[in-house]
Structure formats: C-alpha cells, structure tokens
Design a protein around this motif. Structure first.
Motif, short mmCIF file in Angstrom:
data_model
loop_
_atom_site.label_atom_id
_atom_site.label_comp_id
_atom_site.label_asym_id
_atom_site.label_seq_id
_atom_site.Cartn_x
_atom_site.Cartn_y
_atom_site.Cartn_z
N ARG A 1 -11.82 45.25 -15.25
CA ARG A 1 -13.16 45.88 -15.24
C ARG A 1 -13.73 45.94 -16.66
O ARG A 1 -14.91 45.64 -16.87
N ARG A 2 -12.87 46.33 -17.59
CA ARG A 2 -13.33 46.45 -18.96
C ARG A 2 -13.75 45.10 -19.54
O ARG A 2 -14.80 44.97 -20.17
N GLU B 1 -16.93 43.88 -18.22
CA GLU B 1 -18.02 44.79 -18.57
C GLU B 1 -18.68 45.39 -17.33
O GLU B 1 -19.90 45.52 -17.25
N ILE B 2 -17.83 45.76 -16.36
CA ILE B 2 -18.30 46.49 -15.19
C ILE B 2 -18.29 47.97 -15.55
O ILE B 2 -17.25 48.50 -15.94
N PRO B 3 -19.40 48.67 -15.43
CA PRO B 3 -19.46 50.08 -15.82
C PRO B 3 -18.40 50.92 -15.11
O PRO B 3 -18.07 50.66 -13.94
N GLU B 4 -17.86 51.90 -15.80
CA GLU B 4 -16.79 52.73 -15.24
C GLU B 4 -17.24 53.48 -13.99
O GLU B 4 -16.44 53.75 -13.10
N ASP B 5 -18.52 53.84 -13.93
CA ASP B 5 -19.00 54.62 -12.78
C ASP B 5 -19.49 53.72 -11.65
O ASP B 5 -19.96 54.22 -10.63
N ALA B 6 -19.39 52.39 -11.81
CA ALA B 6 -19.85 51.47 -10.77
C ALA B 6 -18.73 51.19 -9.78
O ALA B 6 -17.56 51.05 -10.16
N ASP C 1 -20.31 44.05 -7.21
CA ASP C 1 -19.37 43.27 -8.02
C ASP C 1 -17.98 43.31 -7.40
O ASP C 1 -17.56 44.31 -6.83
N LYS D 1 -16.32 38.84 -10.59
CA LYS D 1 -16.62 38.96 -12.02
C LYS D 1 -15.37 38.84 -12.88
O LYS D 1 -15.46 38.58 -14.09
#
Length: 594
Positions: free
Chosen positions: A516-517, A520-525, A296, A343
């Motif tokens: 990112r939030r 909806e990109i995961p925090e650990d990605a 992403d 994204k």
C-alpha cells in the motif's frame, strides 16, 4: 487408425468422468450449496485445531478437500482477521500440536492471534503436552500468545530445546558401490553432503547451528514477551525441564491444568449465554479469503513448493502436492500487470528452490511488473531459499518472518553412477552415445570424464555468477559483499534483515501494508484483494487434466455449466417439489437461490 484410438480414448474418458468423477463433483456442489454462508451463531467460540499441520498457502485445486488437505497459514491469517471483526465471534480456542510447528508458520499464526486479542476478544490455548520433537519451542510460542495456556492432566512439558538430525549416506554409498558425483557452490550448499559425507562438515555444522540458534532465541524471546517475563529467566526454566503438568504450572510455564472440554467450557462462559463452539475450518470456508473493498486492488500471487518449468495443465486434479510451475506463476504475475485495478503485487513465496531456468522465467515477470509501475512486495513463508530467493531477489521490497529460512544463494548439481552398485546384483548397465563428448555427461552408467567434469563445473559457475548478479542488483549490494554472504549459506529472516537480504520482518499482513505504501494508496482508503492464479472450478480442473483429446470432458463441462445455472436448479427444485406433493408430502414454499 489413429483417429479411432483417439475417439475410443475420448469415449472411455467420458465414461470415467460420467460414472465416477461427475457424481463426486455433484455431491461436492450439493454440499457446498447446502452449507453456503450459514450465519455465525450469535455467541460463537471458534476452535482452531493446529494438530493436523499447516501448509503455507491454500490449494487452488477444487478437489483438495477430498484428500483431507490441511489448513494453510494464509487461511488461518485471513480467517482470524475476519473473526476479529465479526461481532458474533467472542472467543478463540487454539488446539496446540504436541510436536514442533514450522517456525515461520508459528510466527505468522502468533501474529494473527495477537491481532485477534487486540480486538478485545479472549484466546485460550490448550495443549496435550509438548514433546521434544522438532521445533516444539515454536508450538509453545504460539500457546504463549494466548490469554491463558492450558495443559491436559498427566501431560508432560518436554519443550526443553531444539534438535535436528541429518542422515548421511556417504559410507553406505561407498560400501554398495554408488558413486555420487556432484558440484556445489560453495561449502555451505549442504544439500549435497547427505550423499557424499558421513558427518557434518565444519561449514555445515556452523550454518545449521547458527540458524537453529536464531530460531530458538527468537521463539523464546516472543514467548517471554507474550508471557511478560524475562527471556533469560524463561530460557533457564525451560532448559531445566522436562516437567509434569503440575510442575509446569508451578514454574509458571502454563496457566491452568484441565481437559479440552473444560477449556472450551471456559471459553463459552466468557462468550456469554447460549454460546456455541464453531470449528475454524468450517468458519473459514464460509467466510472465504479476505476480499476487501474499494476501487484500488492489491494482487496476491501465490507460489509454494519446488520450482519447476512448465504448467499445471494436464496435471492430476486430485493431487495435493504443491509445486511452483514457471509458466503458471509467470502468467499470474503478467495477468496482475494487465489488470488496471491492480496497483501493487504481493508475491507470497514459500519454496526451498528448484530449477534456475524456471526461477529466471518468474523473475522476468517480477521485473516486468516493476517496469509497468506496479511495486512487487515479496512475502516469504516457511522458506524462500535458493531458487526461492532467486525469484524474490529483485522485488521492490522483501518481508520475511524472523524464522523464515532464506538465502542459500548457491547452486549444486550432479549425478549418481550406478554401474558398480547394480553389477553387485547381476544387473549390467551399458550406454551408447552418438554426437559430442558431452552427450552422455549425465549418464548413470559411467563417471564424468575430465572434459565433461570441467564443462559441468563451468555450467555451475555460470549459474552461481548469474545468481550473485541478480542479488547484487536487486538488493543494491556490492558484488563483493554478496559473495561474502552467499556461498550457499542458509539464513533466517532475522539474520537476513541484518545482512540486507530482507527489508522488514512480518507476514502477509505486513507485506500488504508495505505494498500500500509503495503504491501510494492512502491509509484511509479501502483496498480489495485479487488473487492470482484464481482457483479453478471442478469443471476447469477436469478439462485441464484430460486435455483436448477427451472431447467427452468438454461436453461434461458444458453440461456442468447448465446444471449449475440458477434456471436449471430452479427446474430441479420444482420437479422434486411436485414429486413430493404427488406422494402426499408437505412442501415448503420455494426458496430463492443464493
């Protein structure tokens, strides 16, 4: 005949490129190739010099460096972000300016320094004095963010407040016959006042004192927090100045007195044996801007300067002035929309305003991104006022620094009537008009007539009303509330957040986190960053500058592609090696191209 002149123009352009520009480009390429990606010393102290000033964003021109362009805030933020993760970088030394820094730039540099310190690395700031010029309290705030703040002997600590001056031309224009005819919406749209007034109007004074106080209090609060002291106590000490270096040390405004060489020596001691000092500009150029990693991507779209219609195609490739051109910026956003990997979009805006038509074109692209399901988060730089707020108003979220100057939701326009002024020097200006009454409305040879003034005022009203509608829709505010906080008034980012014009306080790093939030990109990605518009190569810039009529430029672009190819460079290396061998030189084994 026309074709003959076009051909001759192409020939002369080609000669100019070949004899002047091409050598410059080749020298730059050779320097870049020779110095590309050198290893950072094992024990490095990075020296960041802020005395040359900061732009907000790096130039996209490949020739900007030839004009001695300054560092940008984004380069400092990205460079320090990489330095904090670089195991070879052990410490940072910051050279502070004697005068004031742009307040929002100081906010963002301070935040970057704090993140660097949070990684466990030491920071020493060094000052050659603080002069009572501009927002010098912002320069002190940056120094206060370091582990230690040093000051040079004999230097003075004169950061005792914040002052600003305005020049008013009203009386001079009256004296010399210049008739300034302007419409402003409304009383806080103060840019017009310098042409029509001889002093601050009550609204002008109120607005300026409010945002100056906000910036001053914010800087003092940040400095007090970083130096672990009470804001009220720090304010009292600072305002009791000025101080000598020794007095500033006694007042605990600084930590040590010493020359910069001593500060660098201390940083090298902290870094370990055999430590070396590395210039930040060199370090940042070898690292490049943050690229990130992962599938992403978040697009970072850059926009700095006055907002105008058009494109940069054909512009001076050696120019360093920052301008937001509506075609280019809108295209950058549309390119990010079409990129499937992207994204979310972080739209970095640093602009005092400009054309409403250009602003609307860019805002339409922002709307298109949201309609395509890609959140747009505006990261405000030094300014995002007037047209700068117009292009930000309908973003998914807005992040600004406490000291960003924003708002200025209003419009002004008009003209200077110069007939009387020029007549005093024996110069007569006369106009001729064909068509409707409004055809010469903006002519400098005569004042507005009653109908023209009414029509021009109506156009200002339409633009102002359109601005209010966009703010109300984008910020989900009642139209009546927008009218209260608009009227052309400038707000700081801290004030704007309280008014609902800004969502969060912070810089590019915080805006990326919001993007990112929302995406909806995961925090650990992992996430990578793609920048729009992409920086041009020297060949692309030259081709754009000379246009389609300069066939020679196109030929040189193709030659440049060949010269830049690894195969061509390999041949050149072999030829040079054989020449040296034939002269008895010792030639090392061929090195692989990087």
């Amino acid at each position: 005949m026309k074709q003959f002149f076009l051909t001759m123009l192409g020939v002369f352009a080609g000669l100019f490129l070949f004899m002047i520009v091409l050598p410059i480009v080749l020298i730059m390429a050779a320097v870049a190739s020779a110095g590309s990606k050198p290893a950072t010393p094992a024990q490095a102290v990075v020296q960041l010099d802020l005395r040359g000033g900061l732009s907000d964003q790096p130039s996209t021109s490949p020739f900007a460096g030839l004009g001695g362009s300054s560092l940008s805030v984004i380069e400092v933020v990205d460079g320090l972000a990489q330095a904090e993760r670089d195991r070879n970088v052990k410490a940072l030394v910051v050279r502070l300016p004697e005068a004031g820094m742009t307040p929002a730039a100081a906010d963002e540099v301070r935040q970057a320094i704090q993140r660097f310190r949070a990684s466990g690395k030491r920071v020493i700031a060094h000052s050659q004095g603080f002069m009572p010029v501009g927002t010098v309290v912002s320069s002190y705030m940056v120094g206060a963010a370091a582990d230690e703040l040093w000051m040079q002997p004999v230097a003075s600590f004169q950061a005792s407040g914040f002052s600003a001056d305005e020049i008013f031309l009203g009386r001079a224009f009256d004296r010399y016959g210049v008739n300034a005819q302007f419409e402003q919406r409304y009383e806080y749209k103060n840019a017009v006042n310098q042409f029509t007034q001889s002093d601050f109007t009550p609204a002008h004074r109120e607005s300026m004192l409010a945002w100056m106080t906000s910036i001053y209090d914010s800087a003092l609060a940040s400095a007090a927090r970083d130096r672990e002291t009470d804001p009220a106590a720090l304010k009292q000490v600072i305002e009791a100045g000025p101080y000598s270096a020794e007095e500033a040390l006694q007042a605990r405004l600084i930590d040590k007195i010493g020359q910069v060489e001593e500060a660098l020596g201390e940083a090298k001691r902290l870094a370990g044996s055999n430590a070396e000092v590395l210039d930040f500009r060199r370090y940042a150029s070898t690292q490049g801007l943050r690229a990130g990693s992962g599938t992403d991507a978040i697009a970072i779209v850059s926009a700095e300067g006055a907002i105008v219609t058009g494109t940069s195609s054909g512009a001076d490739p050696f120019g360093s002035g920052a301008t937001i051109r509506s075609d280019d910026t809108a295209k950058a956003i549309y390119d990010a929309i079409e990129d499937n990997a992207v994204k979310a979009i972080v739209f970095r805006v640093s602009s005092p305003g400009g054309s409403p038509e250009a602003s609307e074109q860019i805002l339409a692209a922002v709307r298109a991104a949201k309609a395509a399901g890609k959140p747009v988060v505006v990261s405000m730089g030094a300014y995002a006022a007037s047209g700068g707020y117009w292009i930000s108003s309908e973003a998914s979220a807005i992040v600004a620094q406490p000291s960003t100057l924003t708002g200025s939701i209003g419009v002004y326009g008009g003209k200077f009537v110069l007939t009387e002024a020029l007549g005093r020097f024996g110069v007569d200006m006369r106009g001729l008009t064909i068509g409707g009454d409004y055809a010469d409305a903006l002519s400098p040879s005569q004042p507005f007539d009653q109908g023209q003034r009414a029509a021009f005022a109506a156009s200002m009203d339409r633009i102002y009303d359109a601005f209010l509608i966009r703010v109300a829709q984008g910020r989900k505010l009642e139209p009546a509330r927008v009218q209260e906080i608009a009227r052309g008034r400038v707000w700081t980012g801290a004030q704007a957040r309280e008014l609902g014009l800004v969502d969060e306080l912070g810089g590019l790093t915080e805006a990326i986190a919001v993007a990112r939030r929302l995406a909806e990109i995961p925090e650990d990605a992992s996430v990578r960053f793609k920048r729009f518009p992409a920086a041009k190569s020297p060949w692309e810039a030259l081709s754009d500058a000379f246009g389609v009529q300069a066939e020679a430029a196109q030929a040189l672009v193709r030659i440049g592609a060949v010269i830049s190819s690894p195969e061509a460079q390999s041949v050149v290396q072999r030829i040079e090696a054989e020449r040296l061998r034939s002269q008895g030189g010792v030639v090392l084994a061929d090195q692989p191209l990087r």
